[in-house]
Motif scaffolding. Structure first.
Motif, PDB file in Angstrom:
ATOM      1  N   THR B 104      31.084  32.496  46.815  1.00  0.00           N
ATOM      2  CA  THR B 104      32.449  31.969  46.888  1.00  0.00           C
ATOM      3  C   THR B 104      33.293  32.415  45.692  1.00  0.00           C
ATOM      4  N   SER B 105      32.650  32.978  44.672  1.00  0.00           N
ATOM      5  CA  SER B 105      33.418  33.388  43.485  1.00  0.00           C
ATOM      6  C   SER B 105      34.048  34.756  43.663  1.00  0.00           C
ATOM      7  N   TYR B 106      33.456  35.602  44.493  1.00  0.00           N
ATOM      8  CA  TYR B 106      33.922  36.985  44.574  1.00  0.00           C
ATOM      9  C   TYR B 106      34.252  37.423  45.995  1.00  0.00           C
ATOM     10  N   ASN B 107      34.662  36.459  46.814  1.00  0.00           N
ATOM     11  CA  ASN B 107      35.130  36.755  48.158  1.00  0.00           C
ATOM     12  C   ASN B 107      36.367  35.917  48.441  1.00  0.00           C
ATOM     13  N   GLU B 108      36.989  36.187  49.590  1.00  0.00           N
ATOM     14  CA  GLU B 108      38.124  35.408  50.071  1.00  0.00           C
ATOM     15  C   GLU B 108      37.661  34.594  51.272  1.00  0.00           C
ATOM     16  N   PRO B 109      38.085  33.332  51.375  1.00  0.00           N
ATOM     17  CA  PRO B 109      37.610  32.503  52.496  1.00  0.00           C
ATOM     18  C   PRO B 109      37.918  33.076  53.874  1.00  0.00           C
ATOM     19  N   TYR B 110      39.082  33.729  54.018  1.00  0.00           N
ATOM     20  CA  TYR B 110      39.413  34.266  55.350  1.00  0.00           C
ATOM     21  C   TYR B 110      38.380  35.307  55.780  1.00  0.00           C
ATOM     22  N   SER B 163      35.628  24.298  52.380  1.00  0.00           N
ATOM     23  CA  SER B 163      36.511  23.516  53.246  1.00  0.00           C
ATOM     24  C   SER B 163      37.445  24.417  54.046  1.00  0.00           C
ATOM     25  N   VAL B 164      37.981  25.445  53.392  1.00  0.00           N
ATOM     26  CA  VAL B 164      38.890  26.362  54.088  1.00  0.00           C
ATOM     27  C   VAL B 164      38.142  27.106  55.190  1.00  0.00           C
ATOM     28  N   VAL B 165      36.940  27.568  54.869  1.00  0.00           N
ATOM     29  CA  VAL B 165      36.149  28.295  55.873  1.00  0.00           C
ATOM     30  C   VAL B 165      35.889  27.401  57.089  1.00  0.00           C
ATOM     31  N   LYS B 166      35.520  26.159  56.856  1.00  0.00           N
ATOM     32  CA  LYS B 166      35.261  25.251  57.978  1.00  0.00           C
ATOM     33  C   LYS B 166      36.539  25.010  58.796  1.00  0.00           C
ATOM     34  N   ALA B 167      37.655  24.877  58.102  1.00  0.00           N
ATOM     35  CA  ALA B 167      38.927  24.687  58.817  1.00  0.00           C
ATOM     36  C   ALA B 167      39.237  25.908  59.687  1.00  0.00           C
ATOM     37  N   LEU B 168      38.972  27.109  59.145  1.00  0.00           N
ATOM     38  CA  LEU B 168      39.213  28.321  59.944  1.00  0.00           C
ATOM     39  C   LEU B 168      38.291  28.362  61.161  1.00  0.00           C
ATOM     40  N   PRO B 207      45.716  30.874  61.935  1.00  0.00           N
ATOM     41  CA  PRO B 207      44.332  30.569  62.301  1.00  0.00           C
ATOM     42  C   PRO B 207      43.411  31.778  62.149  1.00  0.00           C
ATOM     43  N   SER B 208      42.142  31.592  62.458  1.00  0.00           N
ATOM     44  CA  SER B 208      41.168  32.674  62.530  1.00  0.00           C
ATOM     45  C   SER B 208      41.539  33.634  63.667  1.00  0.00           C
ATOM     46  N   THR B 209      41.007  34.830  63.600  1.00  0.00           N
ATOM     47  CA  THR B 209      41.170  35.775  64.715  1.00  0.00           C
ATOM     48  C   THR B 209      40.151  35.509  65.826  1.00  0.00           C
ATOM     49  N   LEU B 210      39.270  34.552  65.603  1.00  0.00           N
ATOM     50  CA  LEU B 210      38.088  34.431  66.449  1.00  0.00           C
ATOM     51  C   LEU B 210      37.968  33.101  67.150  1.00  0.00           C
ATOM     52  N   PRO B 211      37.659  33.118  68.441  1.00  0.00           N
ATOM     53  CA  PRO B 211      37.300  31.876  69.120  1.00  0.00           C
ATOM     54  C   PRO B 211      36.178  31.154  68.378  1.00  0.00           C
ATOM     55  N   ARG B 212      36.136  29.840  68.590  1.00  0.00           N
ATOM     56  CA  ARG B 212      35.073  29.045  67.970  1.00  0.00           C
ATOM     57  C   ARG B 212      33.721  29.653  68.344  1.00  0.00           C
ATOM     58  N   THR B 213      32.759  29.559  67.427  1.00  0.00           N
ATOM     59  CA  THR B 213      31.517  30.300  67.623  1.00  0.00           C
ATOM     60  C   THR B 213      30.519  29.484  68.443  1.00  0.00           C
TER      61      THR B 213
END
Lengths: 456, 456
Positions: B104-110, B163-168, B207-213
């Motif tokens: 999480t330190s060297y990536n972006e949540p999106y 939290s952001v990742v889960k929201a996406l 939003p995400s580009t992706l349907p829920r998984t």
């Protein structure tokens, strides 16, 4: 040495297929034979890649967006992340090249270097990276920005980003790995060196975590339309996906790009120019045109008008379906417009038909097969092969980035109908001649750091 | 509903295998049966995953580092990027879960949200994300930093990031996809909503580009040793890889973590605690100990001393191979030390042997099988099964994150020898009961936004 071998070999056509989910036509998901879920189904991408491999194509290509940038109420988008998706495709194929798009504006060079190096390792040397700078606001807003960085800024970052990635790929010399079990010597650490990059945008110490990849570097791909784009492509790109509507424009583009590359000291074999080409195939030309019109009619006209208006930089209300395009269209402004698509679209609109008038908007949308700015050929396999051969032999293209109307069946028709003609005419391979994407494209393996030192 | 079903089902043991390239022992690449190139060979990872799948294990797990953080002159490191690597493994397996580490330190949540969602889609619901904050300086210097962000800062970023990742992942409702070919309705855009996150570290519109998984969310994994780590794990983790040397410590850890999670309103079935466990298996205990000592003897003592000194936060010259550990070791300082490994190592050192003295450094290194802080069991399949069963039945562990000495043969020995005993004792599955990693772990599918709104 590789370079001179490539120069002696007969010039060969190169063909990639752009797996734009269900196909190039925005309505490609709607015919009864299509699977609406294809855009998120790994088996769809594997099937298309396997058809491409059966047809001895060079590579599959995946675009990418870091946001929803189209009208999903009506049509699919690029949803799945391409490097992860292509790693699955790699495991289900043996020869086909695997080109994934990733943005230099919203990634870090260390991560991109590792991801593409990993894809090259897991695929046995079949990876390519399509370098994009990402011009849309929706993507910017997913990465903490309120506005798109301007064009020059994006390309400056892209140039530095690409240089850092290449340095990381070269941070291990080819023979750094020892693996001597008896002596307990694993890596020759003298052959693994920091990159110690300090630049305007990035500070990256390195080295990579990864041994040099099968291809040395994954193949660098770019879509250089603008001046900045051409500069970046001339410096770094080994394959360029261009958007040329006319033969003359394509010839001028290819010559310009290759002379720019040569001015930077790159050899004539360093670069392949591959214009986008949408194919709509029928047993007769009339059948192909019927197929096209049926697909275009499945696109809401409002959607097509909005899309065309977007490329032209005007509001859709200025377009009348049965009128010609307005005069005095504004040139794409702010440095962020897509000049290439604008010019290509205009060229199509002004391509006089038999009545020597400009096309109406409705006719233009049909000619564009719904829009997008890439060239569309509608016809028989013979007609398509003729066109491809003409462009190739004249040097207007080294090959094409195919964008079949509907996937997988538009590609299946190409592989069954067009590929054998190209093979019979002696311009396309009948089998793969090596295991890597560089082998397919006839590109030399970058020598890496130690060989450079030895040459110096 | 899922939760109560899970609560009624008999409690089952969970087993992951950590594919630490050639195996947990730093010398694992050296025996004649090992392939020194395994660390960069996708076929090695596929083979291990297939053995794990034959043994009905829950998942394979891949660690990651964003820099070279070990002494590669002597040993392999985690080199390949895990999400790309596991996408290839996905295509060659059917059931086994696929857990990849990302920082999480060297990536972006999106980007992380998309990559793991893609892995979940391409694997049919088998993805897990091991959330790490990356504490080493070498990694920091690959991402424009001169120093490691401090512990609290890293964990604050990690909490917001997660939290952001889960929201996406929840930005598309489960039934947003329509795909009505006749009506031309593709997505119900009312069910695809922005996340509009504005926080301390990130601003992400979505939003995400992706349907829920397939799994709703990929499974969230964490290794929460420190206070901040436990807080993050209690909030978000569904599986925790802990490092407990003793039964008592493991029991206290599991109870602490589960009560923290319950205090946050999460049910008792929300979380699986899986301590690391290195296994060294022999037909007899003596044979297993011989195998261990031969492997440890293939590690340079200087390397083992430096590694141990690193965990203890002292210089190697303070350690004598045939002396006990120095008294008054400094506690890991600056909030960046790895308390968990320090305490675990100390506990092993002070585990009195038959002569009731502390172990010497040499004996300690042997007991640690070269070091690393995770528990090592050396013995017969029966002894290992007894130990696993005892920890499991008492609640000191819900299962284990296995780190076989050498791969693939250490895992093969486990699957052939230990798994059948665990199955006969009724604590381990004899077949998979569902297709997803959540099914294997007995974790509920997160309900997503629409169900939450309906419940409110």
């Amino acid at each position: 040495m590789n370079r001179s071998r490539a120069a002696r070999a007969p010039r060969r056509l190169h063909l990639n297929v752009n797996i734009l989910h269900s196909g190039f036509l925005p309505s490609a998901w709607r015919p009864a034979g299509s699977d609406p879920r294809a855009f998120i189904d790994v088996q769809h991408y594997i099937r298309v890649a396997q058809i491409a491999e059966a047809g001895k194509l060079d590579a599959v290509f995946l675009a990418d967006n870091a946001a929803i940038v189209d009208q999903i109420h009506f049509r699919p988008i690029t949803a799945l992340e391409p490097t992860v998706l292509l790693a699955s495709v790699a495991a289900a194929t043996r020869h086909i090249g695997l080109i994934a798009t990733a943005s230099t504006s919203y990634n870090e060079p260390y991560n991109i270097a590792r991801r593409f190096a990993t894809l090259d390792h897991v695929s046995g040397g079949r990876a390519g990276w399509n370098v994009v700078t990402t011009a849309d606001l929706a993507s910017a807003r997913n990465f903490g920005r309120d506005a798109v960085p301007d064009h020059a800024q994006r390309y400056a970052r892209a140039a530095e980003f690409t240089s850092v990635v290449k340095a990381l790929w070269d941070s291990w010399e080819d023979d750094a790995f020892i693996g001597d079990q008896a002596a307990g010597r694993f890596i020759d650490t003298a052959k693994v060196q920091p990159v110690a990059h300090q630049g305007e945008f990035f500070s990256v110490q390195g080295p990579s975590t990864l041994p040099r990849t099968p291809q040395g570097h994954p193949v660098l791909v770019q879509a250089g339309g603008s001046g900045d784009g051409r500069t970046l492509a001339a410096r770094h790109a080994e394959a360029v996906f261009s958007a040329s509507q006319s033969f003359e424009e394509a010839l001028a583009y290819a010559r310009d790009l290759k002379s720019r590359a040569e001015a930077l000291g790159r050899g004539p074999e360093a670069l392949r120019v591959l214009p986008g080409l949408t194919t709509i195939i029928g047993d007769t030309e009339a059948a192909a045109r019927r197929r096209r019109d049926e697909l275009v009619d499945l696109i809401p006209w409002d959607y097509s008008l909005a899309r065309l208006a977007g490329i032209l930089g005007i509001t859709p209300d200025r377009l009348g379906l049965d009128q010609r395009l307005p005069e005095n269209l504004p040139l794409p402004g702010g440095g962020n417009g897509n000049h290439t698509f604008f010019n290509a679209t205009l060229a199509t609109a002004r391509r006089r038909d038999l009545t020597t008038r400009d096309l109406t908007t409705r006719e233009l949308i049909r000619e564009l097969a719904g829009g997008g700015g890439h060239r569309v050929i509608v016809g028989t396999p013979e007609q398509i092969a003729d066109d491809i051969e003409r462009w190739f032999r004249a040097g207007a293209a080294d090959g094409f980035n195919l964008m079949p109307d509907v996937l997988p069946d538009g590609l299946q028709a190409f592989v069954e109908g067009v590929v054998p003609l190209l093979q019979r005419r002696g311009i396309f391979r009948t089998d793969y001649e090596g295991p890597t994407l560089r082998d397919h494209l006839g590109l030399a393996r970058p020598p890496g750091r130690s060989a450079e030192s030895a040459a110096a």
